[in-house]
Structures are given as structure tokens and as C-alpha cells.
Design a protein around this motif. Sequence first.
Motif, mmCIF file in Angstrom:
data_model
loop_
_atom_site.group_PDB
_atom_site.id
_atom_site.type_symbol
_atom_site.label_atom_id
_atom_site.label_comp_id
_atom_site.label_asym_id
_atom_site.label_seq_id
_atom_site.Cartn_x
_atom_site.Cartn_y
_atom_site.Cartn_z
ATOM 1 N N ALA A 47 0.822 -1.200 0.000
ATOM 2 C CA ALA A 47 0.000 0.000 0.000
ATOM 3 C C ALA A 47 0.866 1.265 0.000
ATOM 4 O O ALA A 47 0.386 2.329 -0.382
ATOM 5 N N GLY A 48 2.171 1.200 0.459
ATOM 6 C CA GLY A 48 3.015 2.393 0.445
ATOM 7 C C GLY A 48 4.004 2.375 1.638
ATOM 8 O O GLY A 48 4.232 1.322 2.248
ATOM 9 N N PHE A 49 4.569 3.509 1.866
ATOM 10 C CA PHE A 49 5.549 3.599 2.975
ATOM 11 C C PHE A 49 5.018 4.535 4.060
ATOM 12 O O PHE A 49 4.288 5.492 3.757
ATOM 13 N N GLY A 50 5.472 4.278 5.297
ATOM 14 C CA GLY A 50 5.106 5.162 6.397
ATOM 15 C C GLY A 50 6.337 5.444 7.282
ATOM 16 O O GLY A 50 7.321 4.685 7.254
ATOM 17 N N HIS A 51 6.325 6.584 7.976
ATOM 18 C CA HIS A 51 7.464 6.872 8.880
ATOM 19 C C HIS A 51 7.495 5.864 10.006
ATOM 20 O O HIS A 51 6.444 5.472 10.507
ATOM 21 N N TYR A 52 8.681 5.483 10.303
ATOM 22 C CA TYR A 52 8.832 4.519 11.413
ATOM 23 C C TYR A 52 8.554 5.242 12.713
ATOM 24 O O TYR A 52 8.954 6.390 12.907
ATOM 25 N N GLY A 55 7.897 1.115 18.229
ATOM 26 C CA GLY A 55 6.925 0.007 18.325
ATOM 27 C C GLY A 55 6.618 -0.653 17.012
ATOM 28 O O GLY A 55 6.058 -1.745 16.983
ATOM 29 N N ASP A 56 7.026 -0.001 15.914
ATOM 30 C CA ASP A 56 6.742 -0.641 14.610
ATOM 31 C C ASP A 56 7.616 -1.880 14.472
ATOM 32 O O ASP A 56 8.733 -1.957 14.996
ATOM 33 N N ASP A 57 7.056 -2.832 13.799
ATOM 34 C CA ASP A 57 7.767 -4.096 13.587
ATOM 35 C C ASP A 57 8.952 -3.844 12.676
ATOM 36 O O ASP A 57 8.788 -3.325 11.551
ATOM 37 N N LEU A 58 10.157 -4.175 13.218
ATOM 38 C CA LEU A 58 11.367 -3.908 12.443
ATOM 39 C C LEU A 58 11.399 -4.734 11.141
ATOM 40 O O LEU A 58 12.147 -4.409 10.227
ATOM 41 N N ARG A 59 10.590 -5.783 11.063
ATOM 42 C CA ARG A 59 10.603 -6.614 9.841
ATOM 43 C C ARG A 59 10.079 -5.844 8.638
ATOM 44 O O ARG A 59 10.342 -6.201 7.491
ATOM 45 N N TYR A 60 9.280 -4.776 8.905
ATOM 46 C CA TYR A 60 8.702 -4.023 7.798
ATOM 47 C C TYR A 60 9.529 -2.791 7.428
ATOM 48 O O TYR A 60 9.122 -2.007 6.561
ATOM 49 N N VAL A 61 10.686 -2.570 8.169
ATOM 50 C CA VAL A 61 11.557 -1.419 7.836
ATOM 51 C C VAL A 61 12.205 -1.709 6.482
ATOM 52 O O VAL A 61 12.690 -2.800 6.217
ATOM 53 N N ASP A 62 12.169 -0.648 5.577
ATOM 54 C CA ASP A 62 12.792 -0.801 4.260
ATOM 55 C C ASP A 62 14.227 -0.313 4.377
ATOM 56 O O ASP A 62 14.499 0.891 4.406
ATOM 57 N N VAL A 74 8.797 2.342 7.064
ATOM 58 C CA VAL A 74 8.256 0.960 7.125
ATOM 59 C C VAL A 74 7.297 0.737 5.928
ATOM 60 O O VAL A 74 6.608 1.675 5.477
ATOM 61 N N LYS A 75 7.291 -0.439 5.421
ATOM 62 C CA LYS A 75 6.378 -0.786 4.328
ATOM 63 C C LYS A 75 4.973 -1.068 4.901
ATOM 64 O O LYS A 75 4.859 -1.789 5.900
#
Lengths: 299, 594
Positions: A47-52, A55-62, A74-75
Motif C-alpha cells: 500500500a506504500g511507505f510510512g514513517h517509522y 513500536g513498529d515491527d522492524l521486519r517491515y523497515v525498508d 516501514v512498508k
Amino acid sequence: MLGLPAEFSADFLSRLEHLRLKTRRELQGMGKGSHLSPRRGSSLEFAGFGHYSDGDDLRYVDWNLFARTDRLYVKLFKEEEDLLTQLFVDASASMACPQADRKFDFARAAALALAYVALASGDRVMVRVLGGTALPASPGMVKGRHRIADLAAYLSAVRPAGGLDLPAALARELALVRRAGKVFLVSDFLMAPRALTDGLRLLTGANVDATAVQVLGGLELESADLSGEVEVRDVETGERAVVTLGTQERSALQRALARFSRELKAFCLRHGLRYALYVTSEPFTTFFMRAVTDLGLAH
Amino acid sequence: MGLLEPLALAWLGLVPVLALAYLVRRPARPVVVSSIIPFRMVALPAGARARRRPRFDWRFALEAAILALAALALAKPYLAGRLRGTALVLDNSALMQAAVAGQPSGFAAAGAAALGRLRASDGPVALYLTAPTPRQVASSLAVAEAAAALARLRPCDAPDDPEAVAQLLRGLLAERRFRRIVFVSRHRLAAPAPRGIEAITVGGPQSNYALTAFGLEGGGLANTALQAHVSVANFGLAPATLEVSLEGDGKSLGRTEVRLAGRQMVSVRFPAVAAAQVYRARLKPDDGFALDNVAYAVGRQGRELTVVFVSPTPEHGASLALLPGVKVRSLAAASFSPADFAGADLAVFEYAVPRIRPPVDTMLVVPPAGDLLFGLEAASAAHLRITEWPQTDPLTESVNADLLDPGAGEYFLPHRWLRTVARGARGGLILAGRRWGRRFVVLGFDPFPYRGRRNLPLSVLTLNVLAQLGELGGQERLLRTGQPWRVPSGVTRIMAPDGSATGVREGSSFTPALQGVYRLLGPEGTVELRAVNLGDPGESDLEEVAPLALGPKPESASPPPRVSLAGALLWSALALALFEALLLYRRRGARAVV
């Protein structure tokens, strides 16, 4: 079988199982489902990217983007939700006229077939009857293909009668639910043009993906029982007119009805509605499988 | 185009009535529709408007057309036709066999003259002949075909009927179908001749000798001596000596010469003529008209006379067996059946009547009252009294009425078809006549039993009756060409003198066209011989051929030829009615689906 009309053979039901509802845009659902939702979620649809943020899951960090920009992004992925499908069936007196055309029977069959497609896809379905008198209690919003029997029983108890004020009836129904979703309106749409367009504009304004299914009778289109000097009376409004009909006049009537349907279709398409026309002289199952795309369904 | 019955056009007045009926038609049929909107979308004629401005209605148009066509047909419209072609009326009577100058016969001259006129005309030719009866023999012939037809035609031995020919010509004039009417004959048209007929007269005044009558007398039961009588005429103006010869079965029986002044006629008798079947009289010298120089007669047929005698007292009939050549079969009236007529030459019913038409000549003696077949009305008398007894009638000749005592019997009232031969104080005593091809003699008194010389008057009367009914002696009636006779019973074919045979039915009419002896044939051979002669002084008188009088042509009474249109109009009306019925039927079928 399950109180369904005779057209619903095992083969037809099997073919309905392979269909699914298709929407022109993502609509927010009420729970997990198979339709993409505008909500962010865990589907495979990027769907796009968002600012980390913490608490965000590090697996989704681009990490590639971090390397280029020195910032953490994060993706984001789309959510998949179910779809609320609302079916509005016209039960005004015109749907039972001419009786031999069985317009209401086929309108009920069309509504049940669409409901079955939705229920088989795990979507929620709500069937409402517009017009008519002494309506039975609606089963409300149902889910699961086994609830098709409830819907069939509900519609079987309906007897077309009286007139229909489409804008008022639709406004009332839409105000009750106030949720995005798929809407099917099954009717002959034989009503005053102003009422018709006002009603359809309500659907345009609501957050729904709407489809107009027009059901017309074969004999109604041919005007076969009309000849000589006749006094025609509108079954809903009671309006009367004494007219003299010959072969030419009957042809003009047929052309007028065809023009009416064409203009309805043009209005629908112009206002983002889907449109499908069913003439009862055609076998119902043939029509339904032929008009899958027009109805907003997909294999 | 015109109308024969223009008043019938008044029926057209029904068309406005029909229109009114359509305008004031029954109330509109109510129909409930799902929506009235489509009806508003189309500019349909509303009911109220429809009443103010009538719309086209195919049924009204059809019915008005049917009515109009029927009214027009009743008015009998016609189209005036065009006159075309030529009617050739050719005289083929016996008269045309007479030679004319330069031609073997008047008929050949007539054919040549007619052909000359036809070559000068165009269009088809209709050919008419005048004898024995006027008739059309061909139509729509090209000139070449007409010439071929004329070459094949031959004149007949019969005279024509001037009145019938005149009627034919008048009819052709009145019909006005032909542009030209050509009449070729030895007769000229009497003045004033009507315009429109081109008359060609062939031949002119011509002297001629003729046998105008030839017959045999006697040879019966009462009078056994047979004599022949011949009438000879000199139609010329100059006196002439003529030789008359008589042959019997080809053998010469006599010859005599007569001296005749101009336009004189005499009768020649040949007494004591030997019996023969066929007699021929010839006249010499020959002249230009050979047909009337020969005449034929037939004698006694040379057979035994078989009489079936039906009576409550059949023994009376047995007395007739005393007569030579007579064979009698006596039957009681109660046991008689129609099959008993078989083989009989004549029948005698004494105090009885047959219930069916007798197939043979019949004598009725004091018939009982109430018979339906003859319808005789009679009054009984204890003693009949004779008041009128002709001596010239073959039935009553040679009978001494003063010595005849009829005794008890019946007086007959006048009958529809039986003539009264002898009368009594209160009605007829002897009736005679012909019916159903047979001869009948009815006696009001009983001459039986036959007593020969012991009651001579009654015996002679009996012999006369039997001789007449049995055709003993010569042929009773002189038969002429062109005059029809009824075919007697038992005859199935008639062989003409030229050998041609014609199939006939009993009781039907037969018209002999040739002169000579005809053989009447039955299944078992010859039944009878009949001699037919021209015997018409009007035909033989070539010195003064009578003109044909037509009278003036009625100018105003001859409408132009017309082709009637009434039939075509009626058929058209019928076809339209069927068309409407078919349409209504199909429409009703379509409604049944809804």
C-alpha cells in the motif's frame, strides 16, 4: 431445495460458487474477508511507505530506503475485509403485471442468486424489499451460505402490491445501514423519470458500489394484448388513458420501452452505476451467466 | 362502362351507416398495465381525440370495401366490348344441292362466294350452318382455317327452317359481337332487309321436277292389296313429260309416264304392288336437283305379328289366332307382369290397363276407371250410340258404321293427348294417339271375341286397329329429312343410308339428315326399317325460292356487346371477406397467448 426458486439447480448453484463480487473501489468492511480494504493491514497487497515510529515491527523497515535517505521507513500493506452487500428488491404492484411475465419471481431469483454469490464468498448480505404491503420481518444482515434459506423464505413471503416512492424508500434504507458496500437494486424501474433519477442519485451519493438490475416482461415489451381502443390503467397509480392501438402504435410502444431502458442504462453508466437488463422471456440462468460482468461479478 | 341496375347503388348508403357504427363503437376495453409511462412517451391517439378525429381502422376499411364492392356488383356494371370478326352463316340445306351455273352445286358456289368475302376481311371467323337446325360449327377461325372448313363441309338432305334461320340472324344482329355478318344462301332476304347483314344469294330461278310424296297403302289384315302412290310435281314453267318408275328390293315393279303442265302436281298410283322390304321411286329425266328425283318407302317387315292379350277373360284373345300371321299369347289380367311384354309386337288390354308404360304399341278395350298412367275419364252406358264415324281414318275405313252395334261400353271425355277418332252420343268411342314413342288405340266398346264374318263391322275394325298398331302394310307415317322422331324401344343404334351408325337410347330424339332407308338396330339385329325422304315442295321449287324475312333491324333494341364486371366484383368482395376472417382468426389466436 432450501426454498429456492426452481431455477436454482445444483448445477446453477455450483456455477454461482465460482463467482465473486467485484467492486470498482476498495470498500471498508466489517471483518476479515477477501476484499481489499482501504485499511492498512497484513495482506500481501503493498500500500506504500510510512514513517517509522516506536513500536513498529522492524521486519517491515525498508533498509534500502534507509541507506539512500538515512531515514527509517516501514512498508505498509492493505487489509482484506469482507463486503457488505445490500440487495433491494422492488415489490411494487408493477412487478406483478402482466402476471404472465412473473417479473417479481425473476427479480427474487436474481436477488437470491446475487446473495448466494456474496454469501459463498464469505460476505455479509442484507436483503430488503422496497414497496409492497404487509411485509414479513427481514432476517437482517446474514453471513454464511446456509443463510440463503432464510433469505429465500423472506422473499417468498413477499407479495407485490401498491406503489413505490423510490427516493424515499432508498433514503430510508440507506440511512439505516450507513455503511459502505455493494448495493444491488432489482426493479422494473417503471416509474416517473424524476423519481427514478432521484432514487438512483441517492445511490451515487452513498458510499456504495451500486448495480441497477432492470427486470422487464417479455409480453410487456411486445404489448401483445393491446389492440383497438383500450382503456389502460396504471396498476400502481391508477392513472387511466383511453388510447387506440394498432400495429404501428404497438411498435411505437415497444420502441418507447426500449428507449426507456437505453436511457436508464446511460444514466447509470454516467453516474457510476452498473446496469443489467433481464427480459423474462430469456431463461434466467442463461441471463445470469451472460450478464456476470454487467452485474459486477467476476469468475 | 355502364350500369345495368344503377338503383342498386343505393346500397352504398350502408357505408355511412357502417362508418357510424364504427364511430359509436363499444366502450374501450379496460387493460391494466404495469406503467402508463410508456403510453405517455408515445404520441398515441387518446380515446377522446379518437372520437373527435376518426382514425384509420383496417377493419372498417375492409368492411366498407366489401360493402361497396357488393353494392357495385348489384348494380351490374359492364364494359362495352369491341365488335370484331366475321360471322359466316352458310345455308347447307337440301336446296343448296341444286346445281347453279358454273358450279356443281349451290353449296359449292356459296362456299366460293363466302371465301371471297372472308379474304376481304380481317379478324376471326365464326361459322354457322342452317340445316337441319341452325347452329355454330366453328369459332375463332383464321381465314385459311375457314377456307379449309368450308372445303370439308357438305350440304345435308334436310331443308332448313326459315323461321329458325331468321331467328339466328336476328340474334347475331342483336348480339353485335361481330363486325360483319355474311349470309350465303339460295334464299334472298325479303325487303326491307336489315342493315348489318351482307347477304349473298346463289343461283336463280330454275325448273325442277320432283317426287314430293311416296307411300304404300293396304297390305293389312283387312285390305291385303298393296298399292303405292307417288306425288309428282313439275316446278318449272314449261310442260314436261315425266317418267316415274318403281322398284322393290332392287327389282322393277312398274313404270308410268305422266304429262304435267307447268307448275302442276299429280298423284300416280301403282296398284297391286308386290311385297318387298324397300321400295324406291325414280323420276326421269334427271335435272339439276337429283335429291328430289328419288324417293323411298318401306313395306311390311315380313314378320309374324305377336299379340299379347291381357284380359279377365283371356279366352277372348284366343279368337285372334284365327287370323293368318297373327300369334296370340293370352294372359289373365291377374297374372300379368311387365315381363310378359317380351317378344310381343303389340299388346291388347281388355277391361284392363297396364300400370307401367308399355314398351309396345297397345290397344285398350273398355279400360277400367281410375288408371293413373293414361288418366282416361269415361262414362259408362248400357248401349252406345255412334254419331260420328269417319271413313277416311285408317282405323275406321271400310267399316260399315250403320251395321256396327257397339253394345254396352264407355264414352270418353276429351283426353290430353289421345285424339278422338269416332264419337258417340256422349263422348268419344275410339281414341288414338302417340306417347312415349308408342301408339295407343282406346276403344269404348269390346270387339272381342273376334268372330270373323259373323260380325263383319267389328272384325274389320279389329283388323284395322291391329294393322295400324302392327304397322302392317306400308309405313304409316311419311318421315322427312330434318324432322325428328322418337327412338322406339329395343333400338340401340340407327344406321343411316350412308352406312354410318349412331348409338341411341329409347325415347330419345333422332333427326335424320340424309334421305334414304334407315336401319333401326337392336341387340339382336334389325328391329325396323324407316324410309326418310326430302318431300318438301318448298325446297324443290327452285323457280320461286321463298325469300327469308327478318324484319327491320331494331336500332334501339340492340345494346352494344357487354362484358359484365359483376362476377369479378362479387369474387373480390368474397376474397376480402375471407381475408378479414383470416386476420380476425389470427388475431384471436395471438390474444389467447396473453
